[in-house]
Design an enzyme around this catalytic site. Sequence first.
Site, short mmCIF file in Angstrom:
data_model
loop_
_atom_site.label_atom_id
_atom_site.label_comp_id
_atom_site.label_asym_id
_atom_site.label_seq_id
_atom_site.Cartn_x
_atom_site.Cartn_y
_atom_site.Cartn_z
CD GLU A 331 -3.02 -1.15 2.18
OE1 GLU A 331 -2.78 -0.63 3.27
OE2 GLU A 331 -4.12 -1.66 1.89
CG ASP A 405 -7.64 -5.89 4.67
OD1 ASP A 405 -7.18 -6.06 5.80
OD2 ASP A 405 -7.60 -4.78 4.10
CD GLU A 433 -9.96 -1.63 8.02
OE1 GLU A 433 -9.04 -2.20 8.63
OE2 GLU A 433 -9.84 -1.18 6.87
#
Length: 712
Positions: A331, A405, A433
């Site tokens: 990322e 993820d 999240e």
Amino acid sequence: MKKCILLIIIVAQFTLAYLSCSNDKAEDGYSLWMRYEAIDDFELVSQYKKSISEIVVKGESATMDIVRRELETALNDLLGQDISVSDNVTGDGSVLVGTPSSYSIIGEMEIAKDLKRLGPEGYIIHSSVMAGKNITIIAANTDIGTLYGTFHFLRLIQTHVALKDLNIAQGPKIQHRLLNHWDNIFATKYGTVERGYAGETLWKWDELPKTIDPRYEDYGRANASLGINGLVLNNVNSEPQILMTEYLEKVAALANVFRPYGIRVYVSANYSAPLPPSDTPREFKKWGGIGHLKTADPLDPDVIKWWKKKVAEIYQLIPDFGGFLVKANSENMPGPQDYGRNHTDGANMLAEVLEPYGGIVMWRAFVYNPEVDPDRAKRAYKEFVPLDGQFNPNVFIQPKNGPLDFQPLEPSHPIFGAMPETPLLMELQITQEYLGEDTYLVYLAPMWKKYLDFDTYAHGKGSTVAKIIDGSLHDYSMTGIAGVANTGSDRNWCGHHFAQANWFAFGRLSWDYTQSAESIADEWIRMTWGNDDQVVDTIKSIMLKSWKTSLNYMTPLGLTYTIGRNHYDPDPQNRNHQFWIADSAGLGYDRTDEGSNAVKQYFSPVKEIYNDIQRIPEDYVCYFHKVNWDHKMHSGRTFWEELCYRYYDGFNGVAEIINQWKSLKGKVDEGRYQHVLDRLLEQQAHAKIWRDTCVGYFHEVSRRPLPEYLMD
Ligand code: BDP
């Protein structure tokens, strides 16, 4: 006169007892599972008082002071009377705490033999007889071990367990039990904790190192009560400035607070740190550093020198510094690949520098460079597995629990079992999240158990992920587990009162993953909400169904990423063709041997089972297959009907939870009751949006009619 005083004492005791068990006591959640609420069962209290008449803590250290303080406060509060603190056992009912070195008699006792095999953090809690007196002994090899034993002992009382014939001997199954804080040292567009939903960061960087917020101490204590022994203080998207002297002094101040609690500190290091500062804003992801070098190439002698100097400085300030967590070439974070080097070069350079001081490197495996493979699920495995055996002994590779993820559910990461020569440290996410942030009530232990218990078949049947990360399957030289923290500056630490349960469960499972999600919930409820049967049963039932409930109205049947870019609202439309494909034929991602062949990364017979649409567990069906809308499911419904059914079932589950919660009105304190109810109502409204958006979208794409029973 004496009688009169006695009467006053009795009345006062009754009043106190009444006050403490009435439910209008203001509770704000700050005390977590360490409320030490006075026990209102008089029979039980009198039994406890027989076993506990005095505290004898042997040894002088900051940790032993904590033990003394904890026992004194907790026992006084729980039993509603002052417990005397003595230097020596004076009668029946002593609680004696010590180590063979702080009290040599312990070394001569029978239990000392057991202590040897329990390691530095293990402990024994034993009902013993010493000089003719019945005592309870809490013994360990180190002071920290006694602290862990103390918290265990108090847990027994908090959960109303009888203290008869105690014979408990425990040591942790995993060595490094860490929280990863995704806390930024500067405020960024995400706020000060990335994916944090409980306020600001706990670390008051501006005030440190001079001002020590008393809350740090409370944080250390809460973590020690769970056996957590490491904190990575800053975000994996690390600002290089954390390595500046100014910040290291702040880190050192925190390390000083946490040390007596058995907690080491670590930092996330930015690979570009040796470069000069960049004035490009962070949004452009062009990281600069804090040095003056032209390169951060791990093989460059000047770079190595730079890190050596930096690490020497760190250990000067923090002699027991834990090491570095690194997110590299992921990322847009910098890393060795920027210089044509690989993960091994990158991690080993830091490992060599840390090694003389006993420091470790935790090198994350959360990478998904599209050039590696068109299927994101395959990329980390493809980058890391070929490097097995090439890392230095003090390097952990840190994958997440699943290959994509932190989705509400994914299959286990195929890397587990595939790197027998490299210690793998599993990263779980405690912060929600992808599971409703601070709004949803979701107890994560059942999900984590699913990953820990997953059988990889790496060495045949019984090769669970738990046995991989505890080192027993591959004989790893070091073992670890990390959870992305869900704590912040909110008064109740975690935002949602029930999110505390996930912090608790993470700690308890890290210590001993063989515990069930149910028994951990049971403990947490009793310690956090009380021991009333109805309260315990109702909350437990809510918690145990909560994850499946949210999973069903978000990503049922192995779907992932139906969530929008804000990681909260549904947005299936914009995820189609990204993480799965939905069209008039069906829904899912073909990872079979006719598709991306991600199944090949698993061992037999897992891969054959995943490859076969008839045999795959239906919870993962869309993850590995593009499923025809008319495919027959085990329930007898078509896939399309089952998908709708799950979405509706999830939504209905929230209503059920709300009814159960409402039955506790007056049974738990009003403040927390209302707080949780408000969030549940918000969750219900959001669950409806999820259900209607997703069913609506798939209805449009599939062109299948909505099942009639859903129309009522
Ligand atoms: C993703 C998060 C992002 C993290 C990243 C990571 O959205 O904030 O930086 O994981 O783990 O899930 O590095």
